[in-house]
Write a protein that holds these residues in place. Sequence first.
Motif, PDB file in Angstrom:
ATOM      1  N   ASP A 254       0.821  -1.215   0.000  1.00 59.65           N
ATOM      2  CA  ASP A 254       0.000   0.000   0.000  1.00 59.65           C
ATOM      3  C   ASP A 254       0.858   1.269   0.000  1.00 59.65           C
ATOM      4  O   ASP A 254       0.365   2.364   0.242  1.00 59.65           O
ATOM      5  CB  ASP A 254      -0.955   0.008   1.193  1.00 59.65           C
ATOM      6  N   SER A 255       2.151   1.111  -0.303  1.00 60.24           N
ATOM      7  CA  SER A 255       3.044   2.265  -0.321  1.00 60.24           C
ATOM      8  C   SER A 255       2.891   3.045  -1.618  1.00 60.24           C
ATOM      9  O   SER A 255       2.469   2.493  -2.638  1.00 60.24           O
ATOM     10  CB  SER A 255       4.494   1.780  -0.192  1.00 60.24           C
ATOM     11  N   ASN A 256       3.203   4.344  -1.580  1.00 63.30           N
ATOM     12  CA  ASN A 256       3.278   5.102  -2.833  1.00 63.30           C
ATOM     13  C   ASN A 256       4.463   4.638  -3.659  1.00 63.30           C
ATOM     14  O   ASN A 256       4.449   4.725  -4.883  1.00 63.30           O
ATOM     15  CB  ASN A 256       3.407   6.599  -2.550  1.00 63.30           C
ATOM     16  N   PHE A 257       5.495   4.164  -2.970  1.00 63.72           N
ATOM     17  CA  PHE A 257       6.671   3.659  -3.678  1.00 63.72           C
ATOM     18  C   PHE A 257       6.302   2.338  -4.351  1.00 63.72           C
ATOM     19  O   PHE A 257       5.736   1.448  -3.722  1.00 63.72           O
ATOM     20  CB  PHE A 257       7.835   3.450  -2.704  1.00 63.72           C
TER      21      PHE A 257
ATOM     22  N   ASP B 123      18.750  -2.421 -12.562  1.00 65.26           N
ATOM     23  CA  ASP B 123      18.523  -1.275 -13.451  1.00 65.26           C
ATOM     24  C   ASP B 123      17.282  -0.483 -13.061  1.00 65.26           C
ATOM     25  O   ASP B 123      16.954   0.497 -13.712  1.00 65.26           O
ATOM     26  CB  ASP B 123      18.301  -1.755 -14.905  1.00 65.26           C
ATOM     27  N   ASP B 124      16.550  -0.946 -12.044  1.00 65.67           N
ATOM     28  CA  ASP B 124      15.269  -0.335 -11.709  1.00 65.67           C
ATOM     29  C   ASP B 124      15.285   0.304 -10.331  1.00 65.67           C
ATOM     30  O   ASP B 124      15.901  -0.213  -9.396  1.00 65.67           O
ATOM     31  CB  ASP B 124      14.160  -1.397 -11.768  1.00 65.67           C
TER      32      ASP B 124
ATOM     33  N   GLU C  95      13.128   6.610  -9.714  1.00 63.68           N
ATOM     34  CA  GLU C  95      14.040   7.649  -9.229  1.00 63.68           C
ATOM     35  C   GLU C  95      15.190   7.000  -8.473  1.00 63.68           C
ATOM     36  O   GLU C  95      14.976   6.344  -7.450  1.00 63.68           O
ATOM     37  CB  GLU C  95      13.306   8.614  -8.283  1.00 63.68           C
ATOM     38  N   ARG C  96      16.403   7.195  -8.969  1.00 64.14           N
ATOM     39  CA  ARG C  96      17.584   6.600  -8.342  1.00 64.14           C
ATOM     40  C   ARG C  96      17.666   6.921  -6.848  1.00 64.14           C
ATOM     41  O   ARG C  96      18.051   6.091  -6.033  1.00 64.14           O
ATOM     42  CB  ARG C  96      18.837   7.113  -9.054  1.00 64.14           C
ATOM     43  N   GLY C  97      17.243   8.128  -6.481  1.00 63.21           N
ATOM     44  CA  GLY C  97      17.330   8.562  -5.093  1.00 63.21           C
ATOM     45  C   GLY C  97      16.443   7.770  -4.134  1.00 63.21           C
ATOM     46  O   GLY C  97      16.672   7.786  -2.925  1.00 63.21           O
TER      47      GLY C  97
ATOM     48  N   ALA D 257       5.133   4.223 -12.362  1.00 67.17           N
ATOM     49  CA  ALA D 257       6.542   3.876 -12.607  1.00 67.17           C
ATOM     50  C   ALA D 257       6.608   2.448 -13.149  1.00 67.17           C
ATOM     51  O   ALA D 257       5.976   1.545 -12.602  1.00 67.17           O
ATOM     52  CB  ALA D 257       7.345   3.972 -11.322  1.00 67.17           C
ATOM     53  N   LEU D 258       7.376   2.268 -14.222  1.00 68.78           N
ATOM     54  CA  LEU D 258       7.423   0.965 -14.880  1.00 68.78           C
ATOM     55  C   LEU D 258       8.835   0.375 -14.862  1.00 68.78           C
ATOM     56  O   LEU D 258       9.810   1.082 -15.105  1.00 68.78           O
ATOM     57  CB  LEU D 258       6.966   1.093 -16.329  1.00 68.78           C
TER      58      LEU D 258
END
Length: 156
Positions: A105-108, A124-125, A130-132, A153-154
Amino acid sequence: MYMHKFGSAAAVAALTGVAILGFGPSASASTPGTCWDNYENMVSGYMSAYSAINCDGLLGLAKGNDLNWGDSSGSFQSSDANVASSVINKGNYSEVKFYPGSGADSNFHICLTRAEGFASNLTDDYWLEERGFGSVNNSIGSHRWVDRTACSALAV
Ligand SMILES: [Ca+2]
Ligand SMILES: [Ca+2]
């Protein structure tokens, strides 16, 4: 005339070289160490995850959601959390949405679409692309099947 013939021969040699180079990528697609064979041999309707890249080290297959890859129930259990390095989506209708940690249920998140089929190397993902926000590799803790509209995000 002689020069013309020489030019033609050089052109033929150049074209042959291009043809050989062009054959390379399609030939390598059928060699070991990829997700292609895993994807082809997998039953439709499932997603799967692997502990190593290139779909080596099967962790589990799931037709449904598993909101906690670290518990003792469902398709993914205990040591399956935070180790996945490659994933497959061979679902019939939906995309697979992965989350860091349990709960789903995270936004991430990162989604793997049916069109993409598999992500053979999650190093690679990144979460939300976002790398950060950190690597998806070795940090998936739950998943859900969702509509494409639920993904911003894909995975690549
Ligand atoms: Ca791993
Ligand atoms: Ca579980």
